[in-house]
Design a protein around this motif. Structure first.
Motif, PDB file in Angstrom:
ATOM      1  N   TYR A   6     -14.169   1.717  13.618  1.00 53.24           N
ATOM      2  CA  TYR A   6     -13.171   1.760  14.669  1.00 53.24           C
ATOM      3  C   TYR A   6     -11.829   2.179  14.089  1.00 53.24           C
ATOM      4  CZ  TYR A   6     -11.694  -2.879  12.940  1.00 53.24           C
ATOM      5  OH  TYR A   6     -11.255  -3.915  12.156  1.00 53.24           O
ATOM      6  N   PHE A   7     -11.000   2.743  14.963  1.00 55.14           N
ATOM      7  CA  PHE A   7      -9.620   3.054  14.603  1.00 55.14           C
ATOM      8  C   PHE A   7      -8.734   1.874  14.988  1.00 55.14           C
ATOM      9  CE2 PHE A   7     -11.137   7.495  15.024  1.00 55.14           C
ATOM     10  CZ  PHE A   7     -10.665   8.003  13.824  1.00 55.14           C
ATOM     11  N   LEU A   8      -7.884   1.481  14.087  1.00 51.69           N
ATOM     12  CA  LEU A   8      -6.877   0.465  14.356  1.00 51.69           C
ATOM     13  C   LEU A   8      -5.525   1.167  14.397  1.00 51.69           C
ATOM     14  CD1 LEU A   8      -6.159  -2.549  14.690  1.00 51.69           C
ATOM     15  CD2 LEU A   8      -5.891  -2.658  12.212  1.00 51.69           C
ATOM     16  N   ILE A   9      -4.935   1.268  15.585  1.00 57.31           N
ATOM     17  CA  ILE A   9      -3.714   2.042  15.777  1.00 57.31           C
ATOM     18  C   ILE A   9      -2.555   1.092  16.035  1.00 57.31           C
ATOM     19  CG2 ILE A   9      -2.575   3.790  17.206  1.00 57.31           C
ATOM     20  CD1 ILE A   9      -5.342   4.911  17.847  1.00 57.31           C
ATOM     21  N   ASP A  10      -1.474   1.292  15.321  1.00 57.37           N
ATOM     22  CA  ASP A  10      -0.269   0.496  15.473  1.00 57.37           C
ATOM     23  C   ASP A  10       0.630   1.185  16.498  1.00 57.37           C
ATOM     24  OD1 ASP A  10       2.303  -0.655  15.193  1.00 57.37           O
ATOM     25  OD2 ASP A  10       1.847  -1.278  13.138  1.00 57.37           O
ATOM     26  N   LYS A  11       0.662   0.637  17.706  1.00 60.22           N
ATOM     27  CA  LYS A  11       1.426   1.246  18.789  1.00 60.22           C
ATOM     28  C   LYS A  11       2.914   1.330  18.448  1.00 60.22           C
ATOM     29  CE  LYS A  11       2.235   0.715  23.777  1.00 60.22           C
ATOM     30  NZ  LYS A  11       1.959  -0.160  24.951  1.00 60.22           N
ATOM     31  N   GLY A  12       3.421   0.337  17.744  1.00 65.91           N
ATOM     32  CA  GLY A  12       4.830   0.346  17.366  1.00 65.91           C
ATOM     33  C   GLY A  12       5.172   1.499  16.444  1.00 65.91           C
ATOM     34  N   ARG A  13       4.260   1.813  15.521  1.00 69.80           N
ATOM     35  CA  ARG A  13       4.510   2.936  14.609  1.00 69.80           C
ATOM     36  C   ARG A  13       4.418   4.270  15.344  1.00 69.80           C
ATOM     37  NH1 ARG A  13       1.437   1.408   8.904  1.00 69.80           N
ATOM     38  NH2 ARG A  13       2.558  -0.536   8.516  1.00 69.80           N
ATOM     39  N   THR A  47      14.001  29.472  24.732  1.00 69.63           N
ATOM     40  CA  THR A  47      13.533  28.092  24.705  1.00 69.63           C
ATOM     41  C   THR A  47      12.583  27.956  23.521  1.00 69.63           C
ATOM     42  OG1 THR A  47      13.721  27.850  27.095  1.00 69.63           O
ATOM     43  CG2 THR A  47      12.243  26.327  25.957  1.00 69.63           C
ATOM     44  N   VAL A  48      12.712  26.874  22.763  1.00 77.15           N
ATOM     45  CA  VAL A  48      11.901  26.686  21.560  1.00 77.15           C
ATOM     46  C   VAL A  48      10.907  25.550  21.790  1.00 77.15           C
ATOM     47  CG1 VAL A  48      11.904  26.092  19.108  1.00 77.15           C
ATOM     48  CG2 VAL A  48      13.740  27.527  20.058  1.00 77.15           C
ATOM     49  N   TYR A  49       9.639  25.831  21.484  1.00 80.72           N
ATOM     50  CA  TYR A  49       8.581  24.821  21.530  1.00 80.72           C
ATOM     51  C   TYR A  49       8.095  24.512  20.113  1.00 80.72           C
ATOM     52  CZ  TYR A  49       7.954  25.362  26.594  1.00 80.72           C
ATOM     53  OH  TYR A  49       8.128  25.374  27.957  1.00 80.72           O
ATOM     54  N   LEU A  50       7.704  23.259  19.893  1.00 76.96           N
ATOM     55  CA  LEU A  50       6.992  22.864  18.680  1.00 76.96           C
ATOM     56  C   LEU A  50       5.756  22.083  19.109  1.00 76.96           C
ATOM     57  CD1 LEU A  50      10.304  22.485  17.894  1.00 76.96           C
ATOM     58  CD2 LEU A  50       9.247  22.100  15.683  1.00 76.96           C
ATOM     59  N   GLU A  51       4.704  22.168  18.282  1.00 79.44           N
ATOM     60  CA  GLU A  51       3.435  21.532  18.629  1.00 79.44           C
ATOM     61  C   GLU A  51       2.909  20.656  17.483  1.00 79.44           C
ATOM     62  OE1 GLU A  51       1.732  25.160  21.471  1.00 79.44           O
ATOM     63  OE2 GLU A  51       0.896  24.859  19.472  1.00 79.44           O
ATOM     64  N   PRO A  52       3.651  19.646  17.063  1.00 84.78           N
ATOM     65  CA  PRO A  52       3.134  18.798  15.987  1.00 84.78           C
ATOM     66  C   PRO A  52       1.980  17.924  16.476  1.00 84.78           C
ATOM     67  CG  PRO A  52       5.139  17.858  16.868  1.00 84.78           C
ATOM     68  CD  PRO A  52       4.963  19.204  17.537  1.00 84.78           C
ATOM     69  N   GLY A  53       1.056  17.674  15.592  1.00 77.46           N
ATOM     70  CA  GLY A  53      -0.026  16.740  15.893  1.00 77.46           C
ATOM     71  C   GLY A  53       0.060  15.540  14.989  1.00 77.46           C
ATOM     72  N   GLU A  54      -0.065  15.797  13.688  1.00 74.15           N
ATOM     73  CA  GLU A  54      -0.052  14.708  12.729  1.00 74.15           C
ATOM     74  C   GLU A  54       1.277  13.955  12.748  1.00 74.15           C
ATOM     75  OE1 GLU A  54      -0.487  14.288   7.924  1.00 74.15           O
ATOM     76  OE2 GLU A  54      -1.977  15.478   8.985  1.00 74.15           O
ATOM     77  N   ALA A  55       2.387  14.640  13.029  1.00 78.10           N
ATOM     78  CA  ALA A  55       3.693  13.982  13.045  1.00 78.10           C
ATOM     79  C   ALA A  55       3.755  12.879  14.095  1.00 78.10           C
ATOM     80  CB  ALA A  55       4.801  15.001  13.291  1.00 78.10           C
ATOM     81  N   VAL A  56       2.962  12.990  15.154  1.00 79.43           N
ATOM     82  CA  VAL A  56       2.931  11.954  16.181  1.00 79.43           C
ATOM     83  C   VAL A  56       2.242  10.696  15.666  1.00 79.43           C
ATOM     84  CG1 VAL A  56       2.053  11.354  18.470  1.00 79.43           C
ATOM     85  CG2 VAL A  56       3.006  13.630  18.058  1.00 79.43           C
ATOM     86  N   ALA A  57       1.159  10.879  14.920  1.00 74.15           N
ATOM     87  CA  ALA A  57       0.332   9.744  14.499  1.00 74.15           C
ATOM     88  C   ALA A  57       0.496   9.378  13.031  1.00 74.15           C
ATOM     89  CB  ALA A  57      -1.136  10.065  14.777  1.00 74.15           C
ATOM     90  N   LEU A  58       1.420  10.027  12.332  1.00 73.04           N
ATOM     91  CA  LEU A  58       1.533   9.854  10.884  1.00 73.04           C
ATOM     92  C   LEU A  58       1.766   8.390  10.504  1.00 73.04           C
ATOM     93  CD1 LEU A  58       1.578  11.570   8.259  1.00 73.04           C
ATOM     94  CD2 LEU A  58       4.059  11.641   8.468  1.00 73.04           C
ATOM     95  N   ASN A  59       0.927   7.882   9.611  1.00 69.45           N
ATOM     96  CA  ASN A  59       1.048   6.518   9.068  1.00 69.45           C
ATOM     97  C   ASN A  59       0.992   5.442  10.146  1.00 69.45           C
ATOM     98  OD1 ASN A  59       1.398   7.611   6.444  1.00 69.45           O
ATOM     99  ND2 ASN A  59       3.597   7.851   6.809  1.00 69.45           N
TER     100      ASN A  59
END
Length: 281
Positions: A5-12, A234-246
């Motif tokens: 299972y994944f344990l995700i820290d909502k606060g982080r 208009t500038v777009y960015l599409e980070p993925g890992e930056a959202v969930a990092l650590n």
């Protein structure tokens, strides 16, 4: 709890989202969640509070954003689209980015008629990665993005293609800092600068480690401001890992330990695997 299972820290997660939101507020850019990296839709209501929407790499991710982030921007990119999927894509997405002029020729007019913003993914032919050559979209033979010379040939064949394009997209980074973006942006301007004044937006893609402690946010904001001030984009960015990092852990159990044989190698067998977005594993 039973593993795996994944344990995700909502606060982080929220801490990361606050950093991304601050960049949006400071610069006026729009940041999208790259779902190919993080698609835990139980947290999409939280993500929606901070980000502009999400980007998809196929129809099913586009559906996920449409259903779980209602009212937010829904972007999609794929190296190639299936004709049988495209009607639904046009009905649920706001932006579609094509990988080649041929894909633009096949589907661009349909997308414009449906009211979508249309983009073309470009290949600035500027490698900044070290140790990720297999994932480098600027490597020789890459299938991702259109080189300038190939685009110019297509425009000579069909000049009307240029009028279909609302924005340009590039995605060349992988877990990198803003210095790599600045170098890439120089190449984008050098090769595609003549097109930029005709565009409405530019998408810097993903691979930006914005929520890493040593990330150079001021330089990122300078890069965004440059595109806005010089070209009115208009500038777009599409980070993925930056959202969930650590912000989470994958928990598993060891099922078997194979002791070292004569070759000195031990093996551990666990009750999970990692087969999703491999650069992030």
């Amino acid at each position: 709890m039973h593993t795996p299972y994944f344990l995700i820290d909502k606060g982080r997660i929220e801490k990361n989202l606050r950093i991304l939101r601050r960049v949006m507020d400071d610069t006026g850019c729009r940041i999208l969640l790259a779902q190919k990296c993080f698609s835990c839709y139980a947290l999409y209501p939280l993500v929606s509070e901070y980000l502009s929407g999400a980007t998809a790499s196929g129809l099913f991710e586009a559906r996920l954003c449409h259903e779980e982030m209602q009212g937010k921007e829904n972007h999609i990119f794929s190296p190639a689209f299936r004709p049988e999927d495209f009607d639904e894509i046009c009905s649920i997405c706001d932006h579609v980015v094509f990988n080649t002029p041929r894909q633009l020729e096949l589907f661009g007019r349909q997308a414009k008629k449906a009211g979508l913003q249309v983009g073309l993914r470009i290949n600035p032919e500027c490698s900044t990665q070290e140790g990720h050559a297999i994932y480098d979209p600027c490597a020789p033979g890459s299938r991702l993005g259109t080189r300038l010379k190939d685009f110019e040939q297509s425009i000579c064949h069909d000049p009307s293609l240029l009028s279909l394009i609302d924005g340009l997209h590039f995605h060349t980074l992988c877990e990198q800092n803003a210095d790599a973006l600045a170098v890439t942006l120089e190449c984008v301007e050098a090769k595609f600068g003549d097109m930029l004044p005709q565009m409405k937006w530019i998408n810097f893609g993903g691979g930006h480690h914005i929520t890493r402690p040593d990330y150079d946010i001021p330089l990122l904001e300078q890069c965004i401001g440059r595109m806005k001030q010089r070209y009115g984009l208009t500038v777009y960015l599409e980070p993925g890992e930056a959202v969930a990092l650590n912000a989470g852990e994958l928990h598993c159990n060891i099922l078997e330990i194979q002791p070292a044989a004569t070759d000195g190698i031990s093996n551990v067998i666990v009750d999970t695997s990692a087969a999703c977005h491999m650069p992030d594993v």
